[in-house]
Design a protein around this motif. Structure first.
Motif, PDB file in Angstrom:
ATOM      1  N   GLU B  38       2.092 -23.602   2.225  1.00 48.10           N
ATOM      2  CA  GLU B  38       3.139 -22.748   1.701  1.00 48.10           C
ATOM      3  C   GLU B  38       2.531 -21.376   1.510  1.00 48.10           C
ATOM      4  N   VAL B  39       2.656 -20.569   2.528  1.00 46.30           N
ATOM      5  CA  VAL B  39       2.042 -19.254   2.465  1.00 46.30           C
ATOM      6  C   VAL B  39       3.128 -18.193   2.310  1.00 46.30           C
ATOM      7  N   LYS B  40       2.926 -17.367   1.313  1.00 50.37           N
ATOM      8  CA  LYS B  40       3.857 -16.268   1.101  1.00 50.37           C
ATOM      9  C   LYS B  40       3.315 -15.069   1.878  1.00 50.37           C
ATOM     10  N   ILE B  41       4.144 -14.452   2.668  1.00 46.32           N
ATOM     11  CA  ILE B  41       3.677 -13.300   3.429  1.00 46.32           C
ATOM     12  C   ILE B  41       4.197 -12.015   2.786  1.00 46.32           C
ATOM     13  N   LEU B  42       3.277 -11.125   2.529  1.00 47.04           N
ATOM     14  CA  LEU B  42       3.664  -9.849   1.933  1.00 47.04           C
ATOM     15  C   LEU B  42       3.268  -8.732   2.877  1.00 47.04           C
ATOM     16  N   LYS B  43       4.272  -8.052   3.403  1.00 44.32           N
ATOM     17  CA  LYS B  43       3.968  -6.944   4.296  1.00 44.32           C
ATOM     18  C   LYS B  43       3.839  -5.680   3.471  1.00 44.32           C
ATOM     19  N   ALA B  44       2.623  -5.320   3.159  1.00 48.97           N
ATOM     20  CA  ALA B  44       2.398  -4.172   2.285  1.00 48.97           C
ATOM     21  C   ALA B  44       2.578  -2.868   3.049  1.00 48.97           C
ATOM     22  N   LEU B  45       2.217  -2.866   4.331  1.00 50.24           N
ATOM     23  CA  LEU B  45       2.389  -1.667   5.165  1.00 50.24           C
ATOM     24  C   LEU B  45       2.915  -2.107   6.529  1.00 50.24           C
ATOM     25  N   GLU B  46       3.820  -1.295   7.063  1.00 48.20           N
ATOM     26  CA  GLU B  46       4.352  -1.643   8.372  1.00 48.20           C
ATOM     27  C   GLU B  46       4.343  -0.451   9.303  1.00 48.20           C
ATOM     28  N   ASP B  47       3.598  -0.573  10.370  1.00 49.02           N
ATOM     29  CA  ASP B  47       3.598   0.382  11.462  1.00 49.02           C
ATOM     30  C   ASP B  47       3.524   1.841  11.009  1.00 49.02           C
ATOM     31  N   ILE B  48       2.452   2.172  10.347  1.00 48.06           N
ATOM     32  CA  ILE B  48       2.259   3.547   9.856  1.00 48.06           C
ATOM     33  C   ILE B  48       1.476   4.350  10.893  1.00 48.06           C
ATOM     34  N   THR B  49       2.028   5.483  11.303  1.00 49.96           N
ATOM     35  CA  THR B  49       1.324   6.365  12.232  1.00 49.96           C
ATOM     36  C   THR B  49       1.427   7.812  11.752  1.00 49.96           C
ATOM     37  N   PHE B  50       0.299   8.454  11.622  1.00 53.65           N
ATOM     38  CA  PHE B  50       0.278   9.889  11.322  1.00 53.65           C
ATOM     39  C   PHE B  50      -1.141  10.395  11.488  1.00 53.65           C
ATOM     40  N   SER B  51      -1.331  11.697  11.441  1.00 53.82           N
ATOM     41  CA  SER B  51      -2.698  12.210  11.435  1.00 53.82           C
ATOM     42  C   SER B  51      -2.799  13.400  10.499  1.00 53.82           C
ATOM     43  N   VAL B  52      -3.978  13.596   9.994  1.00 51.09           N
ATOM     44  CA  VAL B  52      -4.212  14.667   9.018  1.00 51.09           C
ATOM     45  C   VAL B  52      -5.252  15.624   9.583  1.00 51.09           C
ATOM     46  N   PRO B  53      -4.855  16.894   9.831  1.00 47.93           N
ATOM     47  CA  PRO B  53      -5.827  17.871  10.339  1.00 47.93           C
ATOM     48  C   PRO B  53      -6.889  18.164   9.289  1.00 47.93           C
ATOM     49  N   LYS B  54      -8.041  18.612   9.758  1.00 44.86           N
ATOM     50  CA  LYS B  54      -9.125  18.950   8.833  1.00 44.86           C
ATOM     51  C   LYS B  54      -8.675  20.038   7.858  1.00 44.86           C
ATOM     52  N   GLY B  55      -9.034  19.859   6.585  1.00 41.84           N
ATOM     53  CA  GLY B  55      -8.748  20.870   5.578  1.00 41.84           C
ATOM     54  C   GLY B  55      -7.375  20.754   4.941  1.00 41.84           C
ATOM     55  N   GLU B  56      -6.596  19.787   5.385  1.00 39.76           N
ATOM     56  CA  GLU B  56      -5.257  19.660   4.814  1.00 39.76           C
ATOM     57  C   GLU B  56      -5.289  18.857   3.511  1.00 39.76           C
ATOM     58  N   VAL B  57      -4.372  19.189   2.606  1.00 33.61           N
ATOM     59  CA  VAL B  57      -4.175  18.356   1.425  1.00 33.61           C
ATOM     60  C   VAL B  57      -2.911  17.549   1.674  1.00 33.61           C
ATOM     61  N   PHE B  58      -3.092  16.261   1.734  1.00 34.99           N
ATOM     62  CA  PHE B  58      -2.032  15.379   2.187  1.00 34.99           C
ATOM     63  C   PHE B  58      -1.606  14.484   1.023  1.00 34.99           C
ATOM     64  N   GLY B  59      -0.317  14.489   0.703  1.00 36.39           N
ATOM     65  CA  GLY B  59       0.152  13.708  -0.446  1.00 36.39           C
ATOM     66  C   GLY B  59       0.812  12.400  -0.031  1.00 36.39           C
ATOM     67  N   ILE B  60       0.708  11.400  -0.890  1.00 40.82           N
ATOM     68  CA  ILE B  60       1.416  10.139  -0.662  1.00 40.82           C
ATOM     69  C   ILE B  60       2.230   9.840  -1.910  1.00 40.82           C
ATOM     70  N   ILE B  61       3.554   9.713  -1.733  1.00 43.89           N
ATOM     71  CA  ILE B  61       4.375   9.352  -2.886  1.00 43.89           C
ATOM     72  C   ILE B  61       5.195   8.109  -2.567  1.00 43.89           C
ATOM     73  N   GLY B  62       5.777   7.541  -3.594  1.00 44.53           N
ATOM     74  CA  GLY B  62       6.574   6.329  -3.440  1.00 44.53           C
ATOM     75  C   GLY B  62       6.596   5.571  -4.744  1.00 44.53           C
ATOM     76  N   ARG B  63       7.515   4.611  -4.835  1.00 42.53           N
ATOM     77  CA  ARG B  63       7.628   3.864  -6.092  1.00 42.53           C
ATOM     78  C   ARG B  63       6.474   2.870  -6.222  1.00 42.53           C
ATOM     79  N   ASN B  64       6.385   2.244  -7.392  1.00 42.41           N
ATOM     80  CA  ASN B  64       5.369   1.198  -7.553  1.00 42.41           C
ATOM     81  C   ASN B  64       5.601   0.103  -6.529  1.00 42.41           C
ATOM     82  N   GLY B  65       4.564  -0.332  -5.882  1.00 41.84           N
ATOM     83  CA  GLY B  65       4.689  -1.415  -4.910  1.00 41.84           C
ATOM     84  C   GLY B  65       5.146  -0.950  -3.548  1.00 41.84           C
TER      85      GLY B  65
END
Lengths: 260, 252
Positions: B38-65
């Motif tokens: 009985e395995v519960k599957i939790l998909k914490a991240l799905e198909d994330i694609t992006f890139s961050v250029p050098k020197g950038e300040v990159f923010g991540i927001i979102g609700r808990n979980g």
């Protein structure tokens, strides 16, 4: 305050490992009241125990039996301190690699260095002990270097294997406890290597510690050259285990932060 | 072209398998073969694609979980993405969450040397920074005390104080402003502005929209492990606020 400066990373690697080794050594021996004395009490009590059983009670016939035991236990202790002692290293040292890009192998090597410091100290005390019992160390001690290389590779390889497997099987230490128990009695620590060779010749090759202990005794006690064929065999054996260990760490290591 | 980027993330997913009976011993593994799992599957991240250029300040927001901390852990290398996903980091990095990984068995001084060195500083350099680090952390009297006797505030100050000098090119900051008293928060902001934003790449997770707006060039808004929006901070924050509002109304 600071800007990004690229410093030569490789150059700092060794000074970092040496520092970690020293701290590890300090933690092990200076944290309790008896300190370094523990490092002596443990082998001394073992020697006394085996001496009572095998010399006094069973009356075996190895000359200088206490020194004979001591030399075997010295080498054996290095092996168990690294193999058994490092099973949980990825857990206890997690703080080192989770937040940085530190190479996990550095953690292993620094631990091995600290155990090697103990070995050097132990050998120093052993030399004094053997002088007292009338065995004078000879130039043959320099042949301890190839013996040590084999011992080091084997111990590190086993440590890498066990600690990687620990990520998947938390009860690996129980399993290893049993194996190490067998290995102890299947190594020529308590009795003569010859005896062992006659009854179970295969064990000299199956158990790599057998050859290492025999060779260590040859140079430390008997003023002999080591058995070079055995040195070669053990080197190949230890290297293979080491490579297997490295492969295991490479495979399982990246998931360590997640699994522990 | 990849050299212009500090971070390249391609098709990253992260799935957690939560077995009801933990299978992490040999014994459990032997027995688990016999029963239906009985395995519960939790998909914490799905198909994330992006890139961050050098020197950038990159923010991540979102609700808990929503997967923020998991994403930061995957980016920093602490977690391994599911098969097929790729994370490329061009340069050394540091992950700072509540602490930067100190050993409770070591003294403050030892931790400074060990962690400082793990963060890429030479011992000589640490020697020269030592007093400054202790002073900043306000731990003068406790240099040779094991940090297991420290309060959580003291440990955070020490962490911060070491991390200020970290010789890392990419900084992952997970809610570093969420804790500490007002005085310390002010210090933390100073550190961020003076040291960390200076020519480095910063990936910042925060619930403080003020900080996100103030420092970030671009923001990713995560919702249930997927990218809901990637772009300017203003738009991301607005969308996040609106979504929260809608959810609040729905629960009323």
């Amino acid at each position: 305050m600071t800007s990004v400066q690229r410093e030569p990373v490789v150059a700092h690697r060794w000074e970092r490992m040496w520092m970690l080794a020293k701290i590890e050594f300090k933690l092990r021996y200076y944290e309790n009241k008896l300190g370094l004395l523990w490092a002596l009490i443990k082998p001394a009590s073992q020697i006394l125990m085996y001496y009572l059983v095998f010399q006094v009670i069973l009356g075996q016939r190895v000359p200088n039996y206490a020194i004979y035991l001591w030399s075997g236990l010295l080498v054996w202790q290095f092996f168990t301190e690294s193999s058994t002692g490092m099973i949980k290293i990825l857990q206890t040292k997690k703080y080192l690699y989770t937040h940085t890009n530190m190479n996990k192998l550095e953690i292993y090597l620094s631990h091995m260095m600290s155990i090697s410091i103990s070995l050097v100290i132990n050998i120093g005390i052993f030399v004094i002990g053997s002088l007292i019992s009338g065995i004078y160390p000879s130039y043959h001690y320099i042949f301890f270097v190839p013996v040590f290389i084999n011992l080091f590779l084997l111990s590190l390889g086993v440590a890498l294997l066990l600690s990687s497997l620990f990520l998947l099987f938390k009860d690996i230490s129980q399993v290893w406890g049993i194996i190490v128990g067998f290995l102890f009695f299947l190594s020529p620590i308590l009795y003569r290597g010859k005896l062992f060779e006659e009854k179970m010749p295969i064990l000299n090759y199956a158990n790599p510690m057998a050859g290492i202990i025999d060779n260590a005794r040859a140079v430390m006690l008997y003023e002999q050259q080591p058995d070079w064929a055995m040195i070669g065999f053990d080197f190949v054996y230890a290297s293979l285990i080491m490579l297997l260990g490295l492969w295991m760490l490479k495979r399982l290591g990246p998931r360590a932060s997640e699994l522990l | 072209m990849d050299q212009d980027y500090a971070l390249v993330v391609e098709g990253v997913s992260k799935t957690f398998y939560l077995d009801q009976f933990l299978v992490d011993t040999l014994k459990a593994r032997l027995f688990s073969a016999l029963r239906t799992k009985e395995v519960k599957i939790l998909k914490a991240l799905e198909d994330i694609t992006f890139s961050v250029p050098k020197g950038e300040v990159f923010g991540i927001i979102g609700r808990n979980g929503s997967g923020k901390s998991t994403l930061v852990k995957v980016l920093s290398g602490a977690f391994v993405p599911d098969a097929g996903g790729k994370v490329i980091r061009n340069g050394s990095s540091m992950l700072m969450s509540l602490s930067i990984g100190l050993s409770h068995e070591l003294t403050a001084a030892e931790n400074i040397y060990v962690t400082g060195s793990a963060l890429g500083l030479s011992l000589k350099k640490i020697d020269s920074l030592f007093n400054q680090i202790i002073e900043f952390a306000e731990l003068g009297e406790f240099v040779n005390t094991k940090i297991k006797y420290f309060s959580s505030g003291m440990i955070q100050r020490l962490s911060f104080s070491i991390a200020v000098n970290a010789n890392a090119e990419i900084m992952f900051l997970d809610e570093v402003f969420a804790v500490g008293d007002a005085v310390f928060k002010k210090k933390a902001v100073e550190v961020l502005e003076k040291s960390w934003l200076d020519g480095r790449t910063v990936v910042m997770v925060s619930h403080s929209m003020d900080n996100i707006k103030k420092y970030c060039h671009r923001v990713i808004y995560l919702q249930k492990g997927k990218i809901r929006f990637l772009g300017s901070p203003e738009e991301a924050i607005q969308m996040y606020m609106e979504d929260n509002h809608v959810e609040e109304e729905a629960t009323d």
